[in-house]
Every structure is written in structure tokens, then in C-alpha cells.
Design an enzyme around this catalytic site. Structure first.
Site, mmCIF file in Angstrom:
data_model
loop_
_atom_site.group_PDB
_atom_site.id
_atom_site.type_symbol
_atom_site.label_atom_id
_atom_site.label_comp_id
_atom_site.label_asym_id
_atom_site.label_seq_id
_atom_site.Cartn_x
_atom_site.Cartn_y
_atom_site.Cartn_z
ATOM 1 N N MET A 19 0.843 -1.195 0.000
ATOM 2 C CA MET A 19 0.000 0.000 0.000
ATOM 3 C C MET A 19 0.882 1.250 0.000
ATOM 4 O O MET A 19 1.978 1.246 0.568
ATOM 5 C CB MET A 19 -0.910 0.021 1.242
ATOM 6 C CG MET A 19 -1.757 -1.217 1.434
ATOM 7 S SD MET A 19 -2.712 -1.647 -0.007
ATOM 8 C CE MET A 19 -3.863 -0.288 -0.082
ATOM 9 N N ARG A 60 6.186 14.368 0.510
ATOM 10 C CA ARG A 60 7.545 13.934 0.155
ATOM 11 C C ARG A 60 8.144 14.855 -0.903
ATOM 12 O O ARG A 60 9.351 15.067 -0.951
ATOM 13 C CB ARG A 60 7.539 12.489 -0.353
ATOM 14 C CG ARG A 60 7.139 11.497 0.732
ATOM 15 C CD ARG A 60 7.190 10.065 0.238
ATOM 16 N NE ARG A 60 6.344 9.211 1.077
ATOM 17 C CZ ARG A 60 6.354 7.895 1.070
ATOM 18 N NH1 ARG A 60 7.157 7.234 0.264
ATOM 19 N NH2 ARG A 60 5.550 7.210 1.857
ATOM 20 N N GLU A 121 1.181 -5.004 3.533
ATOM 21 C CA GLU A 121 1.867 -5.713 2.445
ATOM 22 C C GLU A 121 1.344 -7.128 2.318
ATOM 23 O O GLU A 121 1.069 -7.785 3.321
ATOM 24 C CB GLU A 121 3.369 -5.809 2.730
ATOM 25 C CG GLU A 121 4.116 -4.524 2.537
ATOM 26 C CD GLU A 121 5.566 -4.677 2.950
ATOM 27 O OE1 GLU A 121 6.254 -5.536 2.379
ATOM 28 O OE2 GLU A 121 5.990 -3.953 3.858
#
Ligand code: DCP
Length: 659
Positions: A19, A60, A121
Site C-alpha cells: 500500500m 515527500r 503488504e
């Protein structure tokens, strides 16, 4: 220690799904106004605005990183939205994230064997599905290929720099009728994964990235190569090229001591550097198993199976007590252990009711120090015993384990004066098994059980001697040893050999208790940072979400209709950012919580990494997680958002807010 497993077949189709900025996405689903904004989730700790544990891709772009504290993130991105992890019982409550992860797993499991490897995951074995597709609707016979599949990265085939119509190249590769069978199966895998990712988006509003290859190791490397919301396939012919320049320390299980030894002793910095060493040479240096494992991974060989496991391997609950908040007496330890055990008990109960699973092992971990003994940090021994169900029993057993650990900790210390402090506590339940099907009632099952301990030695008084803690045990000569410990005058719990006791109360009062003494450091326990001062957002049921309502109202986002996902997200209100919470006033200027053990100390421990449930690691405070992840898996490559046009999951991320 890594285990070398030969590849059963190179025609498997394995996917690794990860994800994207998962906790952020969960929070954005709760607060749709945050979509498209630079956002981060903070683990609550008032010091410098709390530690960031998940950072959106928009943030980010401004240079915000997970290693930052909230205040630092605000400096590099003043408009960042900081959302706090929900808090319950004075500690982080990760249930919302766990549930969101389960929702995704249930979708991904539709097409093949599915292994939930962490909170966000999943590995999938899509071999059967790909073979079926190849027989029934081979890609080269398809008139249209879904857009998401055409946007795949195919290593060795696509290069965004070459200026050619990349989608056309992908189409050609997917539909090549004279391709190698392995590539044909992989192409089917690419189509299946693209479809699954679309389903995940439509049904959960979450994006994910994926890697598709012929084994788990390569699939995992590939899923991290193009994030967010993209997928990468590794054809057999591209394995060499992928590994050649791949940093050795980023390979799973090579982030620690073994990877460092390869670098310093053999001068190996990339996987390709390993090729010059024969298998025999590597075995000579690192032992037969590890040597073969190294030789294999250097060539992309990895026979690990995808385990059919949708549920976690263990449950845990923990909390840190940094600096001045260290616990310094038994009543305060008892208080917090009660809280942690209550949470653990609830999760065990829920697992029992919903999944008919029981855990058989209870482990207590702690971080402790002695004020006048700088060597004492991290030496609190972890303790395990058979698990008895019922909150009170778990609390009682955990407290007993703590006291045994404390006694040993104090005995091991050179300094006999000056008290003690506990800076981290956690309890975990492991050795989880399913109750055999056909058992007419859970209670009856337990009543009918004889106390059988296949791997444990029954003792006269009903106590057992456990030999290992499955999720946190050590290999080789670091194996746990059992040591009898006297507890004079204390009432001690009854540990039935099957590890479960629904009916009987604690029985014996004895001094002959034997515990498992695992020489474990605490950094693997699931300790979570402390309390919140911000009010928790009222928890909304998914049905009431504005976006969910849109999903229901807007036929274009109904299941199976893929063309207007981007529209769907654009309609989400991005103009009303969540009001910023001013945490600055509440800061107390505390120092970082723990001192970790010296690197030398840490390096003496070898974990059976495969036996540690990675989802437990997500519950560690960030400073522990980095360390543990380093041991367990390679770091992710820097994420590169590649260009692309048209409607796709990726377009959702290429949106706004670039500085
Ligand atoms: N997590 C955490 N503390 C950490 C690392 C992660 O609590 N030190 C939590 C928050 C993450 C989630 O686990 O959202 C999944 O971690 P990942 O490492 O997969 O990172 P993300 O999903 O946040 O981002 P990416 O898109 O890079 O995978």
C-alpha cells in the site's frame, strides 16, 4: 539465519502488493478534505510535534521524511497537515489501520493464495490464475488491455527516457504470441494484478503498488521500484540487470551483520559483486546454508512459498515510557501491564470469535535501566509462558513474567543500589493455531483437550518448560535456555500444557516455576509511543464517509467500472484542509526516548526473521522500527513518480502541491 530454498519452478507468478503511504491513505479516507494535500501521520509524542510515521507523496515532494518530527516537517512544508494516530488506553490504537489492511487483503485474496506479510503488504501466488488465463483468455487474444496494465513498468522492456510510446511497448510485450511461456504467464500476472489494484481502489479508495515476478524476493524488490500507484514486472531475462547494481545492504536479511561482513570482508557492495564468488567459497566463509543462500539470491533464486495466511502470526501491545516517564515501581508497572494486557486480551478474544484461532504463548518484553549502570540498558530478559485466556489471567501472568525478568535483570547488574526504571513494556501472544474444524463448540474443544505439549516438557506441577518463542526466537547457539527460577511466597499461575485455560482459576502456589528465558533484546517488541493530548477524531463508520456516499451515488465508481477513477478523486473536496492543531503549545521539550544497545550488542542477536510477524513491527515506535526493519528487510528504493497520462491510479498522485 537465512534459509536457502531451491526454486521449485521458475514459472511461478508471484506478486508483492504494498500500500502507498498507508496510514496517510487511511486518514485521508476518514478526512476526505485531506486528499491531495501534503499530509503526515504522527505517532503521538508531544516532543517536537511527534514522530512522523507515514508521509504522503505530496509531502515527500517538499522533502518531508519519515525520520522527521512534526516541527521539522512544518519547517520544510509549512502547509503540511499532521494527523495523529488514534489513541486508546493512553497509547496508540492501530485498529483502524489493521482493519483497513484486512479489507485490502480480502480483495487481493480473490485471485490466488495470499499471504499477509505486514499491516500493509501482501504476497500473492497467482500461478494458477495466470495459467488459467493463458489457457482461456490469453493476452494476445484480447482486444483491449486495461489501461492500468498498459501503464506497467516492465524491466528491460520499458524505459521512460527513450521517448517511444511506452504503453505501446507494454502492449506488444503483453500480447507477444511467440513469447517464452514464463513471460506469457508473467504477462497474465500483470493483467491480474492491474485488475486487482483497480478493485482495491474502487472498493477501499486506497492505492497500492505492486511487483510481479517469478518469486517473492524479486516481486518485493520490484514493488518498491515505482511508487506510488504503479506496478513493475520482472521478466526472467531482466533479473540479472536488476540485481547487478542493486545495493547489497538493501537486500532482505542483508541490512545487518551479514551484509556488513560482505562489504567489509569481501568488498561486496552490490549484488552483482557477489557473482565472482563460487558457492563453495561462500559456504566456506558463511557456512553451508548461508553460503548457498547468498549464492542463490545473487542469481535471483528464491524458493520461498507464498503462505496462505490472511491473518497475523501474532498479536502484541506495547508502550514506551521515555525519559522522566520511566516506570519506577511495581504498581505503575502493574497499571500499564493491565492496560496492555486488556488490549491484547480483546484482540485474542476477537481472533477467537471471528477466526476460531487461539494463541498459546505469552511473552513479555521490557526495556529497563539502572540509573548508575550504563551497561544495564536493554538487558531486561524477555520472558514467555503458556497463554491462559481471560484478561485477568493474562494480566496476572504478565506481571509474574515481569517480576521474574526484573529479578534477573537486577541480578545481572553490577550495581546493586539505586532502583530501576522501565522505559518500554510490551506483551505479545504467539504460537497461534486454528481450532480444528468440526469442533462443535470452542469451549467443548478445550474441555476435551488433554494437556499435550509436543515441544514443551510437562512438569510435575502443571507448569511447562517452553523452549522457544516462535515469533521472537533466536537461531543457532543463541537458542533460549530454560532456567528454574524461585518465586518464594508468591502465588504463581497455572499453565495448562495446551496453553489455554478457559475455566480453571490459577491453582498452585509453588516455588518450582520454570520459564523460558529467551535472551532477547527488547527492540523487537511492539512498543508504542505514549499518550495523546489531541482529541481523537470521532470514529466514523465507512458507510457515513462522504466519499463512500459519492461512491454509492456516482455510478462511475461502482465496482467494475474503471474509467473515471480520477474524476472520483477530483470530486473529493480538497479545499477545506483539516484545521491545523497547534501542538507547539503542548510541547514539553523532552529528550528522545531510548538509548538503544550498542551496535556490538545488537549484532550478537540473530533473529529467525521469517518467524517475526512484520505487522507487529508497525506497532513499534519509529526508533525501534527502523532498527528492526533493517534486520528484516531491505530498505525501499527512493520513490520516483514517473510521468504518465490518462486515467490511472498513478494520475491520482501526480496531482497538486509540488513546490
Ligand atoms: N509505520 C510505522 N512506523 C514506521 C514505519 C511504518 O508506524 N517507522 C506504519 C505507517 C505506514 C505503514 O506502517 O503507513 C506502512 O509502512 P511502509 O513502510 O509500507 O510505508 P508507507 O506505506 O507509509 O509508505 P510507502 O508508500 O513508501 O510504502
Amino acid at each position: 539465519m537465512p534459509v536457502a530454498k531451491p526454486e521449485a519452478s521458475d514459472s511461478r507468478v508471484i506478486a508483492h502488493i504494498d500500500m502507498d503511504c498507508f496510514y496517510v491513505q487511511v486518514e485521508q479516507r476518514k478526512h476526505p478534505q485531506l486528499r491531495g494535500l501534503p499530509t503526515a501521520v504522527v505517532q503521538y509524542n508531544s516532543w517536537k510535534g511527534g514522530g512522523l510515521i507515514a508521509v504522503s507523496y505530496e509531502a515527500r515532494n517538499y522533502g518531508v521524511k519519515r525520520s522527521m518530527r512534526g516541527d521539522e516537517a512544518k519547517e520544510v512544508c509549512p502547509e503540511i497537515q499532521l494527523v495523529q494516530v488514534p489513541v486508546a488506553r493512553g497509547k496508540a490504537d492501530l485498529n483502524t489501520y489493521r482493519e483497513a489492511g484486512s479489507q485490502v487483503v480480502s480483495i487481493l485474496a480473490r485471485r490466488g493464495r495470499c499471504e499477509r506479510s505486514s499491516i500493509d503488504e501482501v504476497y500473492l501466488d497467482l500461478t494458477d490464475a495466470a495459467e488459467r488465463m493463458l489457457t482461456e483468455t490469453s493476452p494476445h487474444s484480447l482486444e483491449t488491455i486495461i489501461e492500468e496494465a498498459l501503464k506497467s513498468h516492465v524491466l528491460g522492456i520499458t524505459s521512460r527516457e527513450d521517448g517511444i510510446d511506452v504503453k505501446e511497448k507494454v502492449r506488444e510485450w503483453l500480447c507477444k504470441s511467440d513469447a517464452d511461456r514464463r513471460d506469457k504467464l508473467l504477462a497474465c500476472g500483470v493483467l491480474i494484478v492491474a485488475d486487482l489494484r483497480m478493485q482495491v481502489l474502487q472498493e477501499t479508495q486506497f492505492t497500492c503498488s505492486a511487483g510481479i515476478a517469478h518469486n517473492k524476493m524479486l516481486a518485493k524488490l520490484a514493488s518498491a521500484m515505482n511508487k506510488p500507484a504503479q506496478q513493475t514486472a520482472v521478466p526472467f531475462s531482466s533479473v540479472k540487470g536488476l540485481l547487478e547494481s542493486f545495493p547489497i545492504k538493501k537486500m532482505k536479511q542483508l541490512g545487518g551483520k551479514l551484509g556488513s561482513s560482505l562489504q567489509t570482508d569481501l568488498g561486496v557492495n552490490t549484488v552483482g559483486d557477489l557473482w565472482q564468488f563460487s558457492e563453495g567459497k561462500l559456504q566456506e566463509r558463511y557456512g553451508i546454508n548461508t553460503g548457498t543462500w547468498l549464492w542463490n539470491i545473487a542469481r535471483g533464486i528464491n524458493g520461498e512459498e507464498v503462505e496462505g495466511r490472511l491473518l497475523p502470526k501474532s498479536h502484541g501491545s506495547g508502550k514506551t515510557f521515555p525519559g522522566p516517564r520511566a516506570l519506577k515501581n511495581l504498581p505503575s508497572v502493574q497499571h500499564w501491564l493491565n492496560e496492555l494486557c486488556e488490549e491484547l486480551s480483546e484482540r485474542l478474544q476477537s481472533d477467537l470469535e471471528h477466526n476460531r484461532r487461539i494463541a498459546r504463548n505469552l511473552t513479555l518484553h521490557a526495556h529497563a535501566y539502572k540509573p548508575n549502570d550504563s551497561d544495564s540498558h536493554d538487558k531486561f530478559p524477555s520472558k514467555s509462558c503458556a497463554l491462559r485466556y481471560g484478561t485477568l489471567k493474562i494480566q496476572e501472568d504478565a506481571m509474574n513474567l515481569f517480576q521474574v525478568g526484573l529479578r534477573e535483570f537486577l541480578d545481572s547488574s553490577k550495581v546493586t543500589q539505586g532502583g530501576w526504571g522501565i522505559t518500554g513494556l510490551s506483551v505479545s501472544a504467539s504460537k497461534i493455531i486454528a481450532i480444528p474444524s468440526g469442533t462443535c463448540s470452542i469451549k467443548k474443544y478445550f474441555q476435551g483437550q488433554q494437556p499435550i505439549c509436543s515441544s514443551s516438557k510437562p512438569l510435575e506441577d502443571g507448569y511447562i518448560e517452553t523452549t522457544e518463542h516462535p515469533s521472537l526466537s533466536f537461531s543457532g547457539d543463541e537458542d533460549s535456555t530454560s532456567v528454574p527460577i524461585e518465586l518464594p511466597g508468591q502465588e504463581v499461575p497455572y499453565f495448562p500444557c495446551n496453553g489455554v485455560d478457559f475455566g480453571q482459576e490459577a491453582a498452585a502456589s509453588t516455588s518450582g516455576l520454570t520459564f523460558c528465558v529467551g535472551r532477547e533484546s527488547c527492540s523487537e517488541s511492539n512498543l508504542v509511543e505514549p499518550e495523546s493530548t489531541l482529541p481523537e477524531e470521532p470514529r466514523r463508520e465507512p458507510k457515513t464517509h462522504a466519499l463512500d456516499q459519492q461512491v454509492r451515488k456516482n455510478p462511475s465508481v461502482e465496482k467494475g467500472k474503471s474509467s473515471s477513477i480520477l474524476d472520483f478523486f477530483r470530486r473529493a473536496d480538497t479545499n477545506s484542509p483539516l484545521q491545523k492543531q497547534d501542538q507547539a503549545d503542548k510541547m514539553q521539550g523532552r529528550h528522545q526516548s531510548h538509548r538503544r544497545g550498542s551496535s556490538q550488542e545488537r549484532e550478537t542477536w540473530h533473529y529467525k526473521a521469517d518467524e517475526i510477524d512484520p505487522s507487529v513491527i508497525n506497532e513499534l515506535p519509529p526508533e525501534f522500527q527502523e532498527e528492526v526493519r533493517d534486520w528484516l528487510r531491505p530498505l525501499k528504493r527512493p520513490n520516483v513518480v514517473k510521468g504518465g497520462s490518462g486515467v490511472s491510479i498513478a494520475s491520482f498522485f501526480s496531482s497538486t502541491n509540488k513546490p
